[in-house]
Motif scaffolding. Structure first.
Motif, PDB file in Angstrom:
ATOM      1  N   PHE A   1       0.663  -1.229  -0.085  1.00  0.00           N
ATOM      2  CA  PHE A   1      -0.115  -0.106  -0.066  1.00  0.00           C
ATOM      3  C   PHE A   1       0.914   1.248  -0.081  1.00  0.00           C
ATOM      4  N   ALA A   2       0.625   1.997  -0.996  1.00  0.00           N
ATOM      5  CA  ALA A   2       1.436   3.399  -1.107  1.00  0.00           C
ATOM      6  C   ALA A   2       0.679   4.536  -0.292  1.00  0.00           C
ATOM      7  N   GLY A   3       1.214   5.365   0.110  1.00  0.00           N
ATOM      8  CA  GLY A   3       0.473   6.671   0.513  1.00  0.00           C
ATOM      9  C   GLY A   3       0.220   6.251   2.153  1.00  0.00           C
TER      10      GLY A   3
ATOM     11  N   ASP B   1       7.234  -1.057   7.261  1.00  0.00           N
ATOM     12  CA  ASP B   1       7.006   0.525   6.947  1.00  0.00           C
ATOM     13  C   ASP B   1       8.568   0.794   6.108  1.00  0.00           C
ATOM     14  N   ILE B   2       8.239   1.100   5.041  1.00  0.00           N
ATOM     15  CA  ILE B   2       9.186   1.578   4.056  1.00  0.00           C
ATOM     16  C   ILE B   2       9.309   3.193   4.114  1.00  0.00           C
TER      17      ILE B   2
ATOM     18  N   CYS C   1      11.001  12.459   3.618  1.00  0.00           N
ATOM     19  CA  CYS C   1       9.895  12.128   2.943  1.00  0.00           C
ATOM     20  C   CYS C   1       8.653  12.644   3.849  1.00  0.00           C
ATOM     21  N   PRO C   2       7.857  13.679   3.378  1.00  0.00           N
ATOM     22  CA  PRO C   2       6.847  14.381   4.253  1.00  0.00           C
ATOM     23  C   PRO C   2       5.710  13.407   4.555  1.00  0.00           C
ATOM     24  N   THR C   3       5.455  12.611   3.368  1.00  0.00           N
ATOM     25  CA  THR C   3       4.399  11.494   3.802  1.00  0.00           C
ATOM     26  C   THR C   3       4.701  10.659   4.786  1.00  0.00           C
ATOM     27  N   CYS C   4       6.044  10.102   4.804  1.00  0.00           N
ATOM     28  CA  CYS C   4       6.295   9.176   5.779  1.00  0.00           C
ATOM     29  C   CYS C   4       6.499   9.905   7.052  1.00  0.00           C
ATOM     30  N   ALA C   5       6.786  11.142   7.347  1.00  0.00           N
ATOM     31  CA  ALA C   5       6.722  11.867   8.675  1.00  0.00           C
ATOM     32  C   ALA C   5       5.332  12.044   9.016  1.00  0.00           C
ATOM     33  N   ALA C   6       4.410  12.080   8.202  1.00  0.00           N
ATOM     34  CA  ALA C   6       2.947  12.257   8.609  1.00  0.00           C
ATOM     35  C   ALA C   6       2.486  10.706   9.038  1.00  0.00           C
TER      36      ALA C   6
ATOM     37  N   SER D   1       7.162   5.809   1.809  1.00  0.00           N
ATOM     38  CA  SER D   1       6.006   5.986   2.241  1.00  0.00           C
ATOM     39  C   SER D   1       4.814   4.664   1.840  1.00  0.00           C
ATOM     40  N   THR D   2       5.697   3.437   1.637  1.00  0.00           N
ATOM     41  CA  THR D   2       4.761   2.361   1.518  1.00  0.00           C
ATOM     42  C   THR D   2       4.856   1.331   2.870  1.00  0.00           C
ATOM     43  N   LEU D   3       3.557   1.048   3.167  1.00  0.00           N
ATOM     44  CA  LEU D   3       3.300  -0.117   3.966  1.00  0.00           C
ATOM     45  C   LEU D   3       2.967  -1.472   3.641  1.00  0.00           C
ATOM     46  N   ILE D   4       3.448  -2.406   3.902  1.00  0.00           N
ATOM     47  CA  ILE D   4       3.245  -3.831   3.503  1.00  0.00           C
ATOM     48  C   ILE D   4       2.730  -4.805   4.647  1.00  0.00           C
TER      49      ILE D   4
END
Length: 124
Positions: free
Chosen positions: A10-12, A49-50, A55-60, A100-103
Motif C-alpha cells: 500500500f502506498a501513501g 514500513d518503508i 519524505c513528508p508523507t513518511c513523517a505524517a 511511504s509504502t506499508l506492506i
C-alpha cells in the motif's frame, strides 16, 4: 534475501493491520532479514514500513504507525522499518516502488486474511 510472501503493498496512507500471536508484540524494529524471516516462518502478523527521512508523507505516517503499534488492539503485530535510501536491496526484494509504502504480511493461504486484503482495496 529469503523468500518473501507478499500479502499486500500500500502506498501513501493506506494501512492494513492483521493480528496473531508473536514474540515481538507491539514492537517497531529496524528491518533485519533474519528477524523478518523468523517472524514470517512463525506465521506472525507483520507490517513493513518503508520510509525515508526526507519524505513528508513518511513523517505524517510515522506517529500513526507508532500509535497503532503501541495500541493493545495491534500489540501482536511486529512492525519492521526499512530505510528507503539505505536498504535498497530490501526495498527491491519487497517490490516497493517508493517510500511511504506499508506492506502487511500474514498467512498468505488463510482465507480470512485474503478476504481482509480484498476488502481493504474497497475502503479509503
Amino acid at each position: 534475501m529469503g523468500a518473501f510472501t507478499r500479502m499486500a503493498a500500500f502506498a501513501g496512507t493506506a494501512f492494513v493491520a492483521l493480528t496473531a500471536a508473536t514474540a515481538f508484540a507491539g514492537e517497531l524494529k529496524p528491518f533485519e532479514t533474519m528477524a523478518f524471516e523468523a517472524a514470517q516462518q512463525a506465521g506472525n502478523p507483520i507490517v513493513v514500513d518503508i520510509w525515508a527521512s526526507w519524505c513528508p508523507t513518511c513523517a505524517a505516517q510515522e506517529p500513526i504507525v507508532e500509535k497503532l503499534a503501541a495500541s493493545p488492539d495491534f500489540s501482536e503485530v511486529t512492525v519492521f522499518k526499512v530505510d528507503f535510501d539505505k536498504q535498497k536491496d530490501v526495498v527491491q526484494a519487497l517490490g516497493a516502488q517508493r517510500q511511504s509504502t506499508l506492506i502487511a504480511f500474514k498467512g498468505a493461504s488463510d482465507p480470512a486474511s485474503i478476504e481482509t486484503l480484498f476488502r481493504s482495496a474497497l475502503t479509503n
